[in-house]
Design an enzyme around this catalytic site. Structure first.
Site, mmCIF file in Angstrom:
data_model
loop_
_atom_site.group_PDB
_atom_site.id
_atom_site.type_symbol
_atom_site.label_atom_id
_atom_site.label_comp_id
_atom_site.label_asym_id
_atom_site.label_seq_id
_atom_site.Cartn_x
_atom_site.Cartn_y
_atom_site.Cartn_z
ATOM 1 C CD GLN A 5 6.616 12.227 12.737
ATOM 2 O OE1 GLN A 5 6.573 11.989 13.934
ATOM 3 N NE2 GLN A 5 7.536 11.725 11.952
ATOM 4 C CE1 TYR A 12 7.025 16.357 0.354
ATOM 5 C CE2 TYR A 12 7.845 18.128 1.734
ATOM 6 C CZ TYR A 12 6.821 17.308 1.330
ATOM 7 O OH TYR A 12 5.595 17.430 1.912
ATOM 8 C CB SER A 71 2.086 11.160 6.585
ATOM 9 O OG SER A 71 3.307 11.789 6.360
ATOM 10 C CG ASP A 73 2.214 14.925 6.996
ATOM 11 O OD1 ASP A 73 1.537 15.230 5.997
ATOM 12 O OD2 ASP A 73 3.406 14.597 6.942
ATOM 13 N NE ARG A 86 6.540 15.431 4.400
ATOM 14 C CZ ARG A 86 6.562 14.660 3.341
ATOM 15 N NH1 ARG A 86 7.698 14.421 2.743
ATOM 16 N NH2 ARG A 86 5.468 14.124 2.906
HETATM 17 P P1 NAD Z 1 6.617 12.232 -1.845
HETATM 18 O O1 NAD Z 1 5.199 11.830 -1.920
HETATM 19 O O2 NAD Z 1 6.957 13.652 -2.075
HETATM 20 O O3 NAD Z 1 7.448 11.376 -2.913
HETATM 21 C C1 NAD Z 1 7.374 9.969 -2.926
HETATM 22 C C2 NAD Z 1 8.754 9.380 -3.102
HETATM 23 O O4 NAD Z 1 9.182 9.527 -4.449
HETATM 24 C C3 NAD Z 1 9.848 10.035 -2.254
HETATM 25 O O5 NAD Z 1 10.478 9.060 -1.472
HETATM 26 C C4 NAD Z 1 10.799 10.633 -3.283
HETATM 27 O O6 NAD Z 1 12.147 10.611 -2.851
HETATM 28 C C5 NAD Z 1 10.577 9.709 -4.457
HETATM 29 N N1 NAD Z 1 11.035 10.222 -5.749
HETATM 30 C C6 NAD Z 1 10.951 11.480 -6.243
HETATM 31 N N2 NAD Z 1 11.497 11.556 -7.470
HETATM 32 C C7 NAD Z 1 11.933 10.298 -7.770
HETATM 33 C C8 NAD Z 1 12.570 9.728 -8.903
HETATM 34 N N3 NAD Z 1 12.901 10.459 -9.963
HETATM 35 N N4 NAD Z 1 12.879 8.414 -8.853
HETATM 36 C C9 NAD Z 1 12.567 7.644 -7.787
HETATM 37 N N5 NAD Z 1 11.938 8.138 -6.695
HETATM 38 C C10 NAD Z 1 11.636 9.448 -6.686
HETATM 39 O O7 NAD Z 1 7.276 11.765 -0.482
HETATM 40 P P2 NAD Z 1 6.517 11.395 0.884
HETATM 41 O O8 NAD Z 1 5.970 10.043 0.792
HETATM 42 O O9 NAD Z 1 5.560 12.469 1.209
HETATM 43 O O10 NAD Z 1 7.668 11.389 2.001
HETATM 44 C C11 NAD Z 1 9.025 11.391 1.775
HETATM 45 C C12 NAD Z 1 9.794 11.330 3.120
HETATM 46 O O11 NAD Z 1 9.401 12.303 4.045
HETATM 47 C C13 NAD Z 1 9.689 10.001 3.813
HETATM 48 O O12 NAD Z 1 10.973 9.535 4.076
HETATM 49 C C14 NAD Z 1 8.978 10.286 5.090
HETATM 50 O O13 NAD Z 1 9.415 9.472 6.155
HETATM 51 C C15 NAD Z 1 9.310 11.716 5.336
HETATM 52 N N6 NAD Z 1 8.228 12.344 6.100
HETATM 53 C C16 NAD Z 1 8.513 12.949 7.304
HETATM 54 C C17 NAD Z 1 7.490 13.525 8.032
HETATM 55 C C18 NAD Z 1 7.740 14.195 9.361
HETATM 56 O O14 NAD Z 1 8.827 14.092 9.884
HETATM 57 N N7 NAD Z 1 6.772 14.893 9.921
HETATM 58 C C19 NAD Z 1 6.191 13.526 7.551
HETATM 59 C C20 NAD Z 1 5.946 12.927 6.318
HETATM 60 C C21 NAD Z 1 6.979 12.342 5.616
#
Ligand code: NAD
Length: 376
Positions: free
Chosen positions: A126, A229, A132, A129, A121
């Site tokens: 991006q 994460y 995403s 990905d 990430r």
């Molecule tokens: P994910 O699919 O791994 O998880 C989904 C969400 O569940 C996350 O926000 C996580 O914090 C939440 N979660 C986990 N355990 C939990 C619990 N017990 N209770 C409540 N919530 C819980 O996450 P995702 O959607 O793949 O992405 C997370 C973050 O990563 C986002 O903020 C996103 O902006 C960032 N991201 C950055 C990039 C990049 O910079 N290239 C790419 C993808 C995502």
């Protein structure tokens, strides 16, 4: 370089790993693209569309013969890859932790397996990905699936026959899917609230016009969390979260759960006892159902009714929007391979010391080489 695009064989998989648009772009880079006949059909792309883009269309064995890269949505069986060039790239969502045997099979076959969901990430990656791009569509579709199961309307409506109250929608897990679920729920006119363990999401929730519901007395994860994460939370946090959810959930009509922890089963966020406090006719969509589920009683591929509450557990939700999901997935693969394209040899060259390559490369030279997989 001959690039093979396979027709997916997994149950219910409707996406395809290359569209006419990306096939054309690969051809412009000097590659040839061979598409298995019918590969795009379930994503509304015909064989003729691929032919018009300059690709060839043929049966599977012909497409694979001599291929130096194989593009797929889900990982093909190693035994199914007969005829491909030695050291060929296999680029797909390989689900490495749950498919270790298959990954070992790729090593034995001598192919270089590249797991797109291991994309780091970082800003540079991006556009590559798949987690995403697919989560975004899944978050949107989850809300539409909830609306379809819900026997009431989402927006407040003032009619001559009286007022219809707005639905209350609660999003648990505010990553990519959760943010899109919030935005979609808002667009449909629901009153939206949301929660997460990562404190950075609080501001994101508010910026989308939803209400943050957060554990206050026990510290969650500071900021974004490592790589965006979450990790497994302490027992103390879990208890505080359960209490918070209990008091909030009884007033909700729709709940969308999206919480995941990489390499681990999904955290359990809603118990059967909490479910019982919800009004009959309420709907929960468990987007984590295939990773073990956030909701007690959710079942992959089923809509279960418990205590009058529908728990929707569709598998592979992004695939339910196959055309858009394929378009984004295909661009992710193209953006990845083209970023490493060597203009002279007209093929990607993947440097050993590149963070992206180190992240996604699982096998090479007959060995499993991925740190994350080896240390799991
Ligand atoms: P994910 O699919 O791994 O998880 C989904 C969400 O569940 C996350 O926000 C996580 O914090 C939440 N979660 C986990 N355990 C939990 C619990 N017990 N209770 C409540 N919530 C819980 O996450 P995702 O959607 O793949 O992405 C997370 C973050 O990563 C986002 O903020 C996103 O902006 C960032 N991201 C950055 C990039 C990049 O910079 N290239 C790419 C993808 C995502």
């Amino acid at each position: 370089m001959k690039i093979a695009v396979l027709k997916e064989t997994a149950d219910g998989e409707r996406r395809v790993a290359a569209t006419p648009e990306t096939a054309k772009k690969f051809i412009a880079l000097g590659a040839s693209v061979a598409v298995e006949a019918g590969a795009g059909a379930s994503a509304s792309i015909s064989n003729e569309d691929y032919l018009a883009a300059g690709a060839t269309v043929a049966p599977r064995h012909e497409v694979l013969t001599g291929a130096e890269a194989v593009l797929a949505v889900q990982g093909p069986e190693p035994a199914d890859l007969n005829g491909i060039a030695p050291g060929a790239l296999v680029v797909a969502a390989l689900d490495p932790f749950r498919n270790r045997e298959r990954i070992d099979g790729y090593a034995a076959k001598g192919v270089e397996a590249l797991a797109m969901e291991f994309m780091p990430r970082i800003t540079r990656a991006q556009s590559m990905d798949i987690l995403s791009s697919q989560a975004n569509l899944a978050g949107y579709k989850a809300v539409l699936d909830a609306a379809a199961e819900y026997g009431r309307a989402f927006p407040m409506m003032m009619t001559a026959a009286g007022t219809v109250a707005a639905a209350k929608l609660f999003v648990m897990g505010v990553g990519v899917a959760g943010l899109q679920a919030i935005a979609t729920g808002r667009r449909l006119g629901a009153q939206v609230s949301a929660t997460d363990v990562r404190s950075a999401t609080k501001e994101q929730i508010m910026s989308l016009g939803a209400k943050p519901i957060f554990v206050e007395n026990v510290a969650g994860i500071e900021g974004e969390g490592a790589g965006g994460y979450a990790t497994e939370m302490s027992d103390e946090y879990k208890a505080a979260q359960a209490e918070l959810v209990s008091s909030h959930i009884a007033k909700q009509d729709i709940v969308i759960t999206t919480a995941l922890i990489p390499g681990r089963p999904a955290p359990r966020l809603i118990s059967d006892a909490q479910l019982q406090t919800m009004r009959p006719g309420s709907v929960i969509v468990d987007l984590a159902v295939e990773q073990g589920g956030n909701v007690e009683g959710s079942a992959p591929g089923e809509v279960v009714v418990r205590h009058g509450v529908k728990i929707v557990g569709h598998r592979n939700v992004a695939s339910r929007l196959a055309a858009d999901a394929s378009a984004l997935f295909s661009r992710n693969l193209y953006n990845f391979l083209s970023a490493f394209w060597d203009a002279e040899t007209k093929r990607p060259v993947l440097p050993d010391d590149d963070e992206i390559v180190q992240g996604v490369r699982l096998t090479r030279g007959g060995q499993v080489v991925n740190e994350r997989l080896l240390s799991a």
